[in-house]
Design a protein around this motif. Structure first.
Motif, PDB file in Angstrom:
ATOM      1  N   ALA A   1     -15.742  24.148  24.595  1.00 38.78           N
ATOM      2  CA  ALA A   1     -16.971  23.720  23.932  1.00 38.78           C
ATOM      3  C   ALA A   1     -16.721  22.515  23.029  1.00 38.78           C
ATOM      4  O   ALA A   1     -17.510  21.560  23.011  1.00 38.78           O
ATOM      5  CB  ALA A   1     -17.559  24.878  23.124  1.00 38.78           C
ATOM      6  N   VAL A   2     -15.607  22.541  22.298  1.00 40.39           N
ATOM      7  CA  VAL A   2     -15.266  21.408  21.419  1.00 40.39           C
ATOM      8  C   VAL A   2     -15.016  20.152  22.240  1.00 40.39           C
ATOM      9  O   VAL A   2     -15.492  19.058  21.891  1.00 40.39           O
ATOM     10  CB  VAL A   2     -14.051  21.763  20.557  1.00 40.39           C
ATOM     11  N   LEU A   3     -14.272  20.287  23.333  1.00 38.45           N
ATOM     12  CA  LEU A   3     -14.025  19.130  24.200  1.00 38.45           C
ATOM     13  C   LEU A   3     -15.316  18.620  24.830  1.00 38.45           C
ATOM     14  O   LEU A   3     -15.508  17.403  24.966  1.00 38.45           O
ATOM     15  CB  LEU A   3     -13.018  19.516  25.293  1.00 38.45           C
ATOM     16  N   GLY A   4     -16.198  19.534  25.214  1.00 41.61           N
ATOM     17  CA  GLY A   4     -17.483  19.122  25.771  1.00 41.61           C
ATOM     18  C   GLY A   4     -18.306  18.340  24.766  1.00 41.61           C
ATOM     19  O   GLY A   4     -18.928  17.328  25.104  1.00 41.61           O
ATOM     20  N   VAL A   5     -18.309  18.803  23.529  1.00 38.58           N
ATOM     21  CA  VAL A   5     -19.038  18.086  22.465  1.00 38.58           C
ATOM     22  C   VAL A   5     -18.433  16.705  22.239  1.00 38.58           C
ATOM     23  O   VAL A   5     -19.149  15.704  22.132  1.00 38.58           O
ATOM     24  CB  VAL A   5     -19.019  18.917  21.171  1.00 38.58           C
ATOM     25  N   ALA A   6     -17.090  16.632  22.165  1.00 37.06           N
ATOM     26  CA  ALA A   6     -16.431  15.343  21.957  1.00 37.06           C
ATOM     27  C   ALA A   6     -16.695  14.386  23.120  1.00 37.06           C
ATOM     28  O   ALA A   6     -16.942  13.187  22.914  1.00 37.06           O
ATOM     29  CB  ALA A   6     -14.929  15.561  21.773  1.00 37.06           C
ATOM     30  N   PHE A   7     -16.650  14.904  24.337  1.00 39.04           N
ATOM     31  CA  PHE A   7     -16.913  14.079  25.508  1.00 39.04           C
ATOM     32  C   PHE A   7     -18.361  13.580  25.508  1.00 39.04           C
ATOM     33  O   PHE A   7     -18.629  12.412  25.819  1.00 39.04           O
ATOM     34  CB  PHE A   7     -16.640  14.892  26.771  1.00 39.04           C
ATOM     35  N   PHE A   8     -19.297  14.463  25.144  1.00 34.60           N
ATOM     36  CA  PHE A   8     -20.710  14.082  25.090  1.00 34.60           C
ATOM     37  C   PHE A   8     -20.945  12.979  24.060  1.00 34.60           C
ATOM     38  O   PHE A   8     -21.747  12.061  24.279  1.00 34.60           O
ATOM     39  CB  PHE A   8     -21.554  15.312  24.747  1.00 34.60           C
ATOM     40  N   LEU A   9     -20.235  13.053  22.938  1.00 37.20           N
ATOM     41  CA  LEU A   9     -20.443  12.086  21.858  1.00 37.20           C
ATOM     42  C   LEU A   9     -19.824  10.723  22.153  1.00 37.20           C
ATOM     43  O   LEU A   9     -20.363   9.685  21.744  1.00 37.20           O
ATOM     44  CB  LEU A   9     -19.868  12.626  20.549  1.00 37.20           C
ATOM     45  N   THR A  10     -18.705  10.701  22.853  1.00 35.59           N
ATOM     46  CA  THR A  10     -17.943   9.451  22.999  1.00 35.59           C
ATOM     47  C   THR A  10     -18.057   8.795  24.364  1.00 35.59           C
ATOM     48  O   THR A  10     -17.608   7.664  24.531  1.00 35.59           O
ATOM     49  CB  THR A  10     -16.457   9.719  22.705  1.00 35.59           C
ATOM     50  N   TRP A  11     -18.649   9.464  25.352  1.00 31.27           N
ATOM     51  CA  TRP A  11     -18.690   8.915  26.703  1.00 31.27           C
ATOM     52  C   TRP A  11     -19.607   7.695  26.777  1.00 31.27           C
ATOM     53  O   TRP A  11     -20.767   7.739  26.408  1.00 31.27           O
ATOM     54  CB  TRP A  11     -19.158   9.971  27.693  1.00 31.27           C
ATOM     55  N   ASP A  12     -19.046   6.584  27.251  1.00 30.74           N
ATOM     56  CA  ASP A  12     -19.809   5.384  27.565  1.00 30.74           C
ATOM     57  C   ASP A  12     -20.703   4.947  26.407  1.00 30.74           C
ATOM     58  O   ASP A  12     -21.905   4.718  26.571  1.00 30.74           O
ATOM     59  CB  ASP A  12     -20.656   5.630  28.815  1.00 30.74           C
ATOM     60  N   LEU A  13     -20.098   4.808  25.234  1.00 31.65           N
ATOM     61  CA  LEU A  13     -20.867   4.349  24.078  1.00 31.65           C
ATOM     62  C   LEU A  13     -21.234   2.869  24.248  1.00 31.65           C
ATOM     63  O   LEU A  13     -20.392   2.059  24.656  1.00 31.65           O
ATOM     64  CB  LEU A  13     -20.056   4.527  22.798  1.00 31.65           C
ATOM     65  N   PRO A  14     -22.470   2.500  23.934  1.00 32.13           N
ATOM     66  CA  PRO A  14     -22.867   1.084  24.045  1.00 32.13           C
ATOM     67  C   PRO A  14     -22.287   0.261  22.909  1.00 32.13           C
ATOM     68  O   PRO A  14     -21.590   0.771  22.027  1.00 32.13           O
ATOM     69  CB  PRO A  14     -24.393   1.164  23.970  1.00 32.13           C
ATOM     70  N   SER A  15     -22.603  -1.031  22.927  1.00 31.27           N
ATOM     71  CA  SER A  15     -22.097  -1.908  21.868  1.00 31.27           C
ATOM     72  C   SER A  15     -22.645  -1.495  20.503  1.00 31.27           C
ATOM     73  O   SER A  15     -21.943  -1.545  19.503  1.00 31.27           O
ATOM     74  CB  SER A  15     -22.474  -3.360  22.180  1.00 31.27           C
ATOM     75  N   ALA A  16     -23.902  -1.061  20.486  1.00 29.41           N
ATOM     76  CA  ALA A  16     -24.477  -0.561  19.236  1.00 29.41           C
ATOM     77  C   ALA A  16     -24.134   0.926  19.106  1.00 29.41           C
ATOM     78  O   ALA A  16     -25.006   1.799  19.077  1.00 29.41           O
ATOM     79  CB  ALA A  16     -25.989  -0.782  19.234  1.00 29.41           C
ATOM     80  N   TRP A  17     -22.832   1.188  19.009  1.00 28.54           N
ATOM     81  CA  TRP A  17     -22.364   2.564  19.095  1.00 28.54           C
ATOM     82  C   TRP A  17     -22.743   3.397  17.878  1.00 28.54           C
ATOM     83  O   TRP A  17     -22.902   4.619  17.986  1.00 28.54           O
ATOM     84  CB  TRP A  17     -20.855   2.584  19.293  1.00 28.54           C
ATOM     85  N   LYS A  18     -22.892   2.791  16.723  1.00 29.20           N
ATOM     86  CA  LYS A  18     -23.238   3.566  15.530  1.00 29.20           C
ATOM     87  C   LYS A  18     -24.609   4.216  15.666  1.00 29.20           C
ATOM     88  O   LYS A  18     -24.798   5.393  15.352  1.00 29.20           O
ATOM     89  CB  LYS A  18     -23.198   2.675  14.289  1.00 29.20           C
ATOM     90  N   PHE A  19     -25.589   3.445  16.144  1.00 28.05           N
ATOM     91  CA  PHE A  19     -26.937   3.985  16.325  1.00 28.05           C
ATOM     92  C   PHE A  19     -26.951   5.057  17.413  1.00 28.05           C
ATOM     93  O   PHE A  19     -27.552   6.125  17.251  1.00 28.05           O
ATOM     94  CB  PHE A  19     -27.893   2.848  16.690  1.00 28.05           C
ATOM     95  N   ALA A  20     -26.261   4.769  18.517  1.00 32.43           N
ATOM     96  CA  ALA A  20     -26.229   5.743  19.619  1.00 32.43           C
ATOM     97  C   ALA A  20     -25.503   7.017  19.200  1.00 32.43           C
ATOM     98  O   ALA A  20     -25.899   8.127  19.584  1.00 32.43           O
ATOM     99  CB  ALA A  20     -25.555   5.120  20.838  1.00 32.43           C
ATOM    100  N   LEU A  21     -24.443   6.870  18.403  1.00 37.08           N
ATOM    101  CA  LEU A  21     -23.682   8.035  17.987  1.00 37.08           C
ATOM    102  C   LEU A  21     -24.508   8.941  17.073  1.00 37.08           C
ATOM    103  O   LEU A  21     -24.411  10.180  17.163  1.00 37.08           O
ATOM    104  CB  LEU A  21     -22.407   7.598  17.269  1.00 37.08           C
ATOM    105  N   LYS A  22     -25.326   8.350  16.221  1.00 34.85           N
ATOM    106  CA  LYS A  22     -26.190   9.158  15.354  1.00 34.85           C
ATOM    107  C   LYS A  22     -27.174   9.980  16.179  1.00 34.85           C
ATOM    108  O   LYS A  22     -27.407  11.160  15.895  1.00 34.85           O
ATOM    109  CB  LYS A  22     -26.945   8.249  14.377  1.00 34.85           C
ATOM    110  N   LEU A  23     -27.744   9.369  17.204  1.00 33.91           N
ATOM    111  CA  LEU A  23     -28.677  10.095  18.060  1.00 33.91           C
ATOM    112  C   LEU A  23     -27.960  11.226  18.807  1.00 33.91           C
ATOM    113  O   LEU A  23     -28.488  12.337  18.940  1.00 33.91           O
ATOM    114  CB  LEU A  23     -29.336   9.135  19.054  1.00 33.91           C
ATOM    115  N   ARG A  24     -26.760  10.932  19.288  1.00 33.37           N
ATOM    116  CA  ARG A  24     -26.022  11.955  20.033  1.00 33.37           C
ATOM    117  C   ARG A  24     -25.584  13.103  19.125  1.00 33.37           C
ATOM    118  O   ARG A  24     -25.556  14.262  19.567  1.00 33.37           O
ATOM    119  CB  ARG A  24     -24.805  11.326  20.708  1.00 33.37           C
TER     120      ARG A  24
END
Length: 343
Positions: free
Chosen positions: A40-63
């Motif tokens: 579950a922890v790896l799934g969460v980490a993978f979901f958060l970090t997979w294919d982050l766009p250039s505006a990664w801060k905004f996308a990461l907050k949404l994820r």
């Protein structure tokens, strides 16, 4: 032949074999809990970090908001379903039979009918979350107080009243929906299915706190829940206050279901999936194992399912639709095979 040669070796103790077998089984279950938690922890980490766009801060907050909602719902539904099935002694039942989903839809329909669809965009989301949660918990307390009045503890009567009230709520919702403007009804349809991709981050701390407290109480009282599996008469003879334990567990289940439903919407069969898979993997009904495994499976399924939905299907469908379809098939299988009837 000497006496030493004719001596027959002592057979191994049956009690010792059973104890060793139980130790091996508990060791496997412990590894299972740790493995699923890490998954579950790896799934969460993978979901958060997979294919982050250039505006990664905004996308990461949404994820982060999305994945936090998925974790809360997965844990809440998994734990509440396991405990609810313990109380009812039936593995094909879910807390949705108490009418929570129908009441949630009725609340949204009444709001749109009396106040209009614009009300959803003007009222704070925290206020709507509070209204939905308090109404559903209040309904469950009223239901429990009515059924268990006078010292009665009839689970069958509780389920029957829950099913009847659920049908009544759905019928009333359908009546009001027929009188709505088509545009208003189109807006209302968005709340008919659970939405996991958009979760209000302001609601997450409160929902997470309630979920942690309720699941923590379940785990703290896991031995009392184990005794409830033996039946009312056996539990009473072993010194357990059966009525108090049942009412407490039902109230906590209603709180968890109300919080998860208010957060993302109604999900009927998801708990059925994770709970029965937890029984299959653990091969035991002890709540010290089934609750953590069902909760971890709930998180894994929701996180991985949401990722697959976005990457492979481009959100052309809803995760709740897939869950309801798979859960409905499992429900029919358990019902027809009679594997979930009783323990």
């Amino acid at each position: 032949m000497s006496a030493a040669e004719t001596t027959v070796p002592n057979p191994p103790s049956i009690a010792g074999e059973q104890y060793a077998r139980r130790r091996r089984a508990d060791h496997f279950r412990r590894l299972l809990v740790v493995g699923l938690t890490l998954l579950a922890v790896l799934g969460v980490a993978f979901f958060l970090t997979w294919d982050l766009p250039s505006a990664w801060k905004f996308a990461l907050k949404l994820r982060v908001s999305t994945v936090a909602g998925l974790v809360i719902v997965g844990v809440a539904i998994g734990a509440s379903t396991v405990v609810f099935q313990t109380i009812t002694a039936n593995k094909i039942l879910t807390p949705a039979l108490m009418g929570f989903d129908s009441l949630y839809l009725l609340i949204q329909t009444v709001i749109v009918y009396w106040l209009g669809s614009m009300f959803f965009s003007t009222v704070p989301s925290a206020a709507m979350f509070l209204v939905n949660t308090v109404t559903m918990v209040g309904f469950s307390l009223l239901l429990f107080g009515t059924v268990f009045a006078g010292g009665r503890t009839s689970i069958d009567l509780l389920l029957l009243i829950g099913i009847v009230t659920g049908v009544f709520f759905r019928s009333l919702s359908a009546l009001l929906q027929r009188m709505l403007d088509p545009g208003e009804y189109q807006v209302l349809q968005d709340v008919f299915f659970a939405t996991f991709s958009v979760v209000d981050k302001k609601l997450l701390p409160w929902a997470g706190l309630v979920t942690v407290v309720c699941v923590g109480i379940f785990l703290y009282r896991r031995r009392q829940l184990d005794v409830l599996l033996l039946g009312r008469d056996t539990a009473v003879s072993l010194g357990v206050n059966h009525r108090r334990e049942v009412i407490t567990a039902l109230v906590l289940c209603s709180v968890l279901v109300s919080v998860s439903t208010s957060l993302v919407g109604p999900v009927t069969f998801f708990g059925l999936l994770v709970a029965n898979l937890a029984y299959l993997l653990v091969r035991s009904d002890r709540h010290g194992w089934t609750i953590p495994v069902a909760s971890a499976l709930g998180v894994v399924f929701l996180v991985v399912g949401q990722w697959v939905l976005g990457r492979l299907f481009s959100f052309d469908t809803s995760l709740s639709v897939i869950i309801e379809f798979a859960g409905g098939l499992l429900f029919l299988y358990l019902l027809l095979s009679k594997k979930g009837l009783g323990r």
